[in-house]
Scaffold this motif. Sequence first.
Motif, short mmCIF file in Angstrom:
data_model
loop_
_atom_site.label_atom_id
_atom_site.label_comp_id
_atom_site.label_asym_id
_atom_site.label_seq_id
_atom_site.Cartn_x
_atom_site.Cartn_y
_atom_site.Cartn_z
N PHE A 77 0.81 -1.21 0.00
CA PHE A 77 0.00 0.00 0.00
C PHE A 77 0.85 1.27 0.00
N ILE A 78 2.07 1.19 0.53
CA ILE A 78 2.99 2.32 0.39
C ILE A 78 3.28 2.55 -1.08
N GLY A 79 3.49 1.46 -1.82
CA GLY A 79 3.70 1.57 -3.26
C GLY A 79 2.51 2.22 -3.95
N MET A 80 1.31 1.86 -3.55
CA MET A 80 0.11 2.44 -4.15
C MET A 80 0.01 3.93 -3.83
N SER A 83 2.33 6.26 -5.96
CA SER A 83 2.14 6.41 -7.41
C SER A 83 0.83 7.06 -7.83
N SER A 84 -0.15 7.16 -6.93
CA SER A 84 -1.49 7.60 -7.35
C SER A 84 -1.51 9.02 -7.91
N MET A 107 2.39 -4.25 -16.24
CA MET A 107 3.46 -4.13 -15.25
C MET A 107 3.00 -4.63 -13.88
N MET A 108 1.75 -4.38 -13.56
CA MET A 108 1.19 -4.84 -12.29
C MET A 108 1.17 -6.37 -12.25
N PHE A 140 2.70 -0.33 -6.32
CA PHE A 140 3.06 0.89 -7.06
C PHE A 140 2.31 0.97 -8.39
N PHE A 141 2.37 -0.11 -9.15
CA PHE A 141 1.69 -0.11 -10.44
C PHE A 141 0.17 -0.22 -10.26
#
Length: 435
Positions: A77-80, A83-84, A107-108, A140-141
């Motif tokens: 969730f840090i990755g999400m 990138s948002s 990529m996801m 992230f993706f």
Amino acid sequence: MSSPSALSSPPELTQQEQAYQAQVQRDLPRNFLANLAHGMLGLTGFKLMHAPTFVPAYIFLLSGSKVAVGLALGAQFIGMAMSSIWSATLIEHREQVMKVVYSVGWMMRLQIFCLALSTFFFSGHTALVLACVFLALFGFFGGMQGVAFNFLMSKVIPTNQRGRLIGLRNFLGGLIAAGVAYVGGEYLVGSNAFGNGYGSTFMLAFILTSIGISALTFVREPKSLTVRKKSAGFRQRVAEIPALLKGDDDYRKFFYARALGALGTVAVPFYVLYAGQYVSLSGATLGYFSLAFLLSQTISNLLWGRIADARGYRLVFLLSMALWGGATLLLICGASLPVFVIAFCGLGAGFGGYQVASSNFVLEFGKSHELPMLIAVSDTASHLMMALGPLLGGVIATYFGYHLIFWLALLVKTLSLIMVWKLHEPRHRMQAAHS
């Protein structure tokens, strides 16, 4: 295309809007079916990855640590969250976003594939580190795709039919996911298929999602009527966020409510670990819990979709949050397999309704050219809370036990429910603007 400060004159814009809506209606059957097909298979694999069973159980198997479970899921969730907003700056000046959705989607899925491979070739600490890395990249993706895909959805599916699509898509996709989850628990994990049952389950998730995303190539996306001028930079757009929140009182309430609801996921990774104190977490038991969670989420989506089309996502948010909280109470009181299965049914239905409402409610605020950033801002807050939740939950579980986590989750869910209760249904504002 023009920026928000230099839009076309009203007569010209009305004519453009008519042509735009005509294209949306003309392509609606095709776009509806493409999104439905994507959901049936594309979301199936993601449901396996997000279900509070396989990934937490795998991380706990590697580490034996509740904190590690929180860290691994928090990394996703840090990755999400990272990138948002960046994703919004990449698409808000584009007339069409389909290429971004498709590229980021692949990529996801690549991260699921790499996670699956890592389970076969590595073990112990190395496998744990790689799992955290791939979950972070998956997030992230995923954060990028969430913004781009929801914006695409707002363009090709009319507001009053979105609920039907989402309900049917999640119902059919969830049925497949529930069956796959049971097979994954009973046969893949239970028999340690191909040398690693968890890896086999993750690989199956990759295959299903890869087939599903191919359906999106059939989507016909209209060109946006208005777009922003290309941003001078990421920092500039971030600096504009406070003004964005101040500009709409109802959106601001939704923003806080969604963030609080996301913090309520503090308990999600620990549902299955808590139940494991009373029943054996065999492959079959994981299958039962996954089936209960995903099947209830699936069946309830038809109801959530019908309510959304008829009464709006505000009501879906309120009802699902209340159900989610009630099921958490049942889990706290449970001590046997049948009670836990019933609790997982309520958790799945409530959590599913919250996900449907939180991700689609935002599409009814603001104007078309504002949507990418409105989606991104609420997504970022939600993802940050969902990153903090598992980390906080892991620490609490280690030092204070599971009950405190569940009571904390109930508190923030209640606050979220109150916040949404106080905001006005945005669909009424949309109807008033067109009357």
